[in-house]
Design a protein around this motif. Structure first.
Motif, PDB file in Angstrom:
ATOM      1  N   ASN A 125       0.810  -1.213   0.000  1.00  0.00           N
ATOM      2  CA  ASN A 125       0.000   0.000   0.000  1.00  0.00           C
ATOM      3  C   ASN A 125       0.847   1.269   0.000  1.00  0.00           C
ATOM      4  OD1 ASN A 125      -1.550   2.208   1.815  1.00  0.00           O
ATOM      5  ND2 ASN A 125      -3.039   1.028   0.651  1.00  0.00           N
ATOM      6  N   ASP A 126       1.879   1.326   0.846  1.00  0.00           N
ATOM      7  CA  ASP A 126       2.692   2.538   0.932  1.00  0.00           C
ATOM      8  C   ASP A 126       3.472   2.784  -0.352  1.00  0.00           C
ATOM      9  OD1 ASP A 126       1.995   3.425   3.513  1.00  0.00           O
ATOM     10  OD2 ASP A 126       3.276   1.931   4.419  1.00  0.00           O
ATOM     11  N   VAL A 127       3.962   1.724  -0.973  1.00  0.00           N
ATOM     12  CA  VAL A 127       4.671   1.872  -2.248  1.00  0.00           C
ATOM     13  C   VAL A 127       3.712   2.373  -3.324  1.00  0.00           C
ATOM     14  CG1 VAL A 127       5.875   0.631  -4.087  1.00  0.00           C
ATOM     15  CG2 VAL A 127       6.432   0.155  -1.712  1.00  0.00           C
ATOM     16  N   VAL A 128       2.474   1.869  -3.323  1.00  0.00           N
ATOM     17  CA  VAL A 128       1.469   2.324  -4.297  1.00  0.00           C
ATOM     18  C   VAL A 128       1.161   3.812  -4.111  1.00  0.00           C
ATOM     19  CG1 VAL A 128      -0.958   2.099  -4.971  1.00  0.00           C
ATOM     20  CG2 VAL A 128       0.432   0.055  -4.647  1.00  0.00           C
ATOM     21  N   GLN A 129       1.095   4.276  -2.859  1.00  0.00           N
ATOM     22  CA  GLN A 129       0.857   5.699  -2.608  1.00  0.00           C
ATOM     23  C   GLN A 129       1.947   6.558  -3.242  1.00  0.00           C
ATOM     24  OE1 GLN A 129      -1.790   7.031  -1.265  1.00  0.00           O
ATOM     25  NE2 GLN A 129      -2.748   5.118  -0.611  1.00  0.00           N
ATOM     26  N   LEU A 130       3.190   6.139  -3.085  1.00  0.00           N
ATOM     27  CA  LEU A 130       4.299   6.887  -3.678  1.00  0.00           C
ATOM     28  C   LEU A 130       4.280   6.787  -5.199  1.00  0.00           C
ATOM     29  CD1 LEU A 130       7.264   6.164  -1.254  1.00  0.00           C
ATOM     30  CD2 LEU A 130       6.178   8.337  -1.694  1.00  0.00           C
ATOM     31  N   GLN A 131       3.935   5.607  -5.717  1.00  0.00           N
ATOM     32  CA  GLN A 131       3.857   5.433  -7.164  1.00  0.00           C
ATOM     33  C   GLN A 131       2.803   6.373  -7.763  1.00  0.00           C
ATOM     34  OE1 GLN A 131       3.182   1.402  -8.394  1.00  0.00           O
ATOM     35  NE2 GLN A 131       3.002   1.921 -10.556  1.00  0.00           N
ATOM     36  N   ASN A 132       1.645   6.460  -7.122  1.00  0.00           N
ATOM     37  CA  ASN A 132       0.592   7.357  -7.600  1.00  0.00           C
ATOM     38  C   ASN A 132       1.041   8.812  -7.556  1.00  0.00           C
ATOM     39  OD1 ASN A 132      -1.124   5.203  -8.031  1.00  0.00           O
ATOM     40  ND2 ASN A 132      -2.136   5.388  -6.056  1.00  0.00           N
ATOM     41  N   PHE A 133       1.754   9.163  -6.493  1.00  0.00           N
ATOM     42  CA  PHE A 133       2.228  10.547  -6.370  1.00  0.00           C
ATOM     43  C   PHE A 133       3.213  10.884  -7.483  1.00  0.00           C
ATOM     44  CE2 PHE A 133       5.336  13.652  -4.824  1.00  0.00           C
ATOM     45  CZ  PHE A 133       4.491  14.729  -4.587  1.00  0.00           C
ATOM     46  N   VAL A 134       4.143   9.971  -7.766  1.00  0.00           N
ATOM     47  CA  VAL A 134       5.128  10.226  -8.824  1.00  0.00           C
ATOM     48  C   VAL A 134       4.446  10.282 -10.187  1.00  0.00           C
ATOM     49  CG1 VAL A 134       7.146   9.275 -10.020  1.00  0.00           C
ATOM     50  CG2 VAL A 134       7.050   9.251  -7.528  1.00  0.00           C
TER      51      VAL A 134
END
Length: 583
Positions: A125-134
């Motif tokens: 989940n946390d990696v996906v949050q960063l991926q969406n932000f980038v």
């Protein structure tokens, strides 16, 4: 966040550079279009005033240039989106790889400090949050400030009144957005922790579904899950409703700005001389578009404010994992030793991090090469804790632990793992084939696999349709407990190690299979050191030495015959299982 962005590779940095160039190109093209609009308006107004006819050539020329700007902006947006998506996916892959590598090197103490559900949430989940932000935020993060500054610079030379109106609208929108973000930021932090709790509750319920059904506790589990679910839902609702206020606030600010522009424009046109009226009209039309661009740029900044708090929380959680000091460090130099399979405990004590007192203390004993050494004691006396110290799953907190005359802390990780092979208390098999599970972590050798299966009395494998190539389902749900245990024993035996540890491994076996496995171990691995943790007297009574534990301390050590005579605790355990005649 910046620490994680530093992990971008050269290719990913090139993607980011391409995105930045495309964004600048988009901004330039979008801010050029109002100039052509202004020029077209002026030419049309002048022509109408002088001759009453509109020159189509001016409309075609300016209109064509506006279309070219729009098409160029669309092309730039597509190229930017393509490279931003590649950058985000590559960045997420890098983060997941680093997290997996870091977590794989964790000691058991590190695992306990985070908890399995939290580590799973951070890796997914946390990696996906960063991926969406980038993927989405990078474009807006570059585009918004460039467009805002560029547009404000262009309008500042047109009219101080229009510029002031635009700045007032921007301050109003940004103030409202800042207040809402400050209110929501603590909730975003809490949501990630609550996601850990939700995963924990779900994982517990699924892994313990048989126990839940056996005790008719479905309602109880549902109430536990509902409590966690309601808490995370209420936090999501608060943040969603708060952020939902941003759209009406922005709409209000934008509409108020449009009214102010036309009101000021009407005043300026009315006050201007006849020759200047067309210019003022063109400037007003252009300024309307510039104002829209400014508002849109700040809307993009607000979108960043929505994405950024969650991304920052996720980035901190990922950094917590990546920057964690592994509690267990290993030597880099291989150890030269003269003995094989000797274990020495010298006044060893050990306690878990959160424990009030050591679970074992004052341990002094030696296991010689080729011996079968057994450990027995009541539940909770530290049997598994002792054997977990030998492969160095945990570090001792006092005393000295030697393997082959060398302090265990001086061994490189690979060398220590090659010396010790363990069949854990809970048989864990991985999805794949029987062959891949038996040879797990080593090169596959059919002859050695068959030998390991024979020693573990796992002949049932050969009766399967595909033999050792038969499928093992996720969690080995297609095998019984005893079958899983025997395959776990075979996996331990497959490795050519000096020391073999069987941590209550025979508990799922019937007495006959237990006896046959121990007999095979003695015959096939007679020169190896074997440590057996067990609860059954029948499993250990033929061991060369038996260690009896009581409340984390040695209550007795010796052979079965010696302990029957000298150790009351061992005698009590034995009599609870066997009659005097059998003993």
């Amino acid at each position: 966040m910046i620490k994680l962005l530093r992990k971008l590779h050269r290719q990913e940095a090139l993607y980011a550079l391409v995105c930045a160039v495309m964004v600048v190109l988009q901004v330039w093209l979008e801010l050029t279009m109002p100039d052509y609009t202004s020029q077209l308006t002026q030419e049309v107004s002048v022509a109408m005033a002088m001759s009453g006819e509109v020159a189509m050539s001016a409309i075609v020329k300016n209109g064509a240039l506006m279309i070219l700007c729009a098409l160029g902006s669309v092309a730039g947006s597509i190229v930017c989106g393509f490279f931003a998506a590649r950058l985000a996916a590559s960045f997420a892959r890098t983060l997941r790889s680093e997290l997996f590598g870091k977590v794989s090197g964790f000691s058991d103490a590190n695992y306990n400090s985070f908890g399995v559900p939290s580590l799973i949430t951070r890796t997914t989940n946390d990696v996906v949050q960063l991926q969406n932000f980038v993927a989405m935020g990078l474009q807006m993060l570059i585009k918004a400030p460039i467009m805002a500054i560029w547009a404000i610079t262009k309008i500042s030379f047109v009219s101080i009144y229009w510029t002031s109106a635009a700045l007032i609208a921007v301050v109003f929108i940004m103030s409202a957005a800042g207040i809402l973000v400050m209110l929501c930021l603590p909730r975003f932090r809490k949501i990630q922790t609550l996601t850990d709790n939700l995963n924990d509750a779900t994982r517990e319920n699924l892994s313990g579904v048989r126990v839940v059904r056996a005790f008719n506790a479905e309602k109880y589990q549902e109430s536990r899950f509902e409590k966690v679910n309601e808490e995370i839902t209420s936090n999501h609702l608060f943040t969603s409703r708060s952020m939902g206020l941003l759209l009406p606030v922005m709409t209000l600010g934008m509409n108020a700005l449009m009214l102010a522009i036309y009101w000021i424009g009407a005043y300026l046109i009315n006050e201007a001389e006849l020759t200047e009226k067309a210019v003022t009209m063109g400037n007003m039309i252009a300024f309307t578009q510039y104002a829209m661009q400014i508002v849109m740029s700040f809307m993009m900044l607000i979108m960043i404010f929505i994405l950024l708090p969650r991304a920052m929380v996720s980035a901190k959680r990922l950094n917590d994992v990546l920057e964690t000091d592994i509690t267990m460090t290993y030597s880099d130099k291989s150890v030269e030793k003269k003995e094989k399979g000797k274990i020495e405990f010298k006044n060893v004590s050990f306690g878990y991090n959160d424990a009030d007192k050591p679970c074992v203390s004052g341990l002094n004993f030696t296991v010689n090469p080729g011996e079968t050494f057994a450990i027995i004691g009541a539940t909770g006396t530290g049997k598994s804790s002792i054997v977990n110290l030998i492969p160095r799953y945990y570090d001792i907190t006092g005393g000295e632990l030697l393997i082959d005359g060398v302090d265990i802390k001086k061994y490189p990780k690979e060398q220590l793992q090659s010396i010790v092979s363990i069949a854990p208390q809970k048989a864990i098999l991985f999805a794949g084939s029987v062959k891949s599970n038996i040879s797990y972590g080593s090169e596959s050798d059919d002859e050695r696999i068959q030998r390991a299966l024979d020693i573990a009395q796992a002949g049932f494998v050969n009766e399967l349709e595909k033999g050792v190539d038969s499928e093992v389902a996720q969690g080995a749900t297609n095998f019984s407990g005893g079958q899983k245990q025997r395959m776990s024993i075979a996996r331990a035996v497959y490795r050519d190690s000096e020391i073999y540890i069987f941590d209550d491994t025979f508990s799922a076996l019937d007495y006959k299979t237990d006896m046959l496995v121990r007999k095979s171990l003695k015959e096939q691995l007679g020169d190896k050191t074997i440590i057996i943790v067990a609860q059954r007297i029948g499993t250990i009574k033929n061991a060369d030495k038996i260690l009896v534990l009581d409340e984390g301390k040695i209550a007795g050590i010796g052979t079965h015959e010696e302990l029957i005579k000298t150790c009351p605790i061992y005698n009590e355990i034995a009599l609870s299982q066997l009659s005097k005649e059998e003993l």
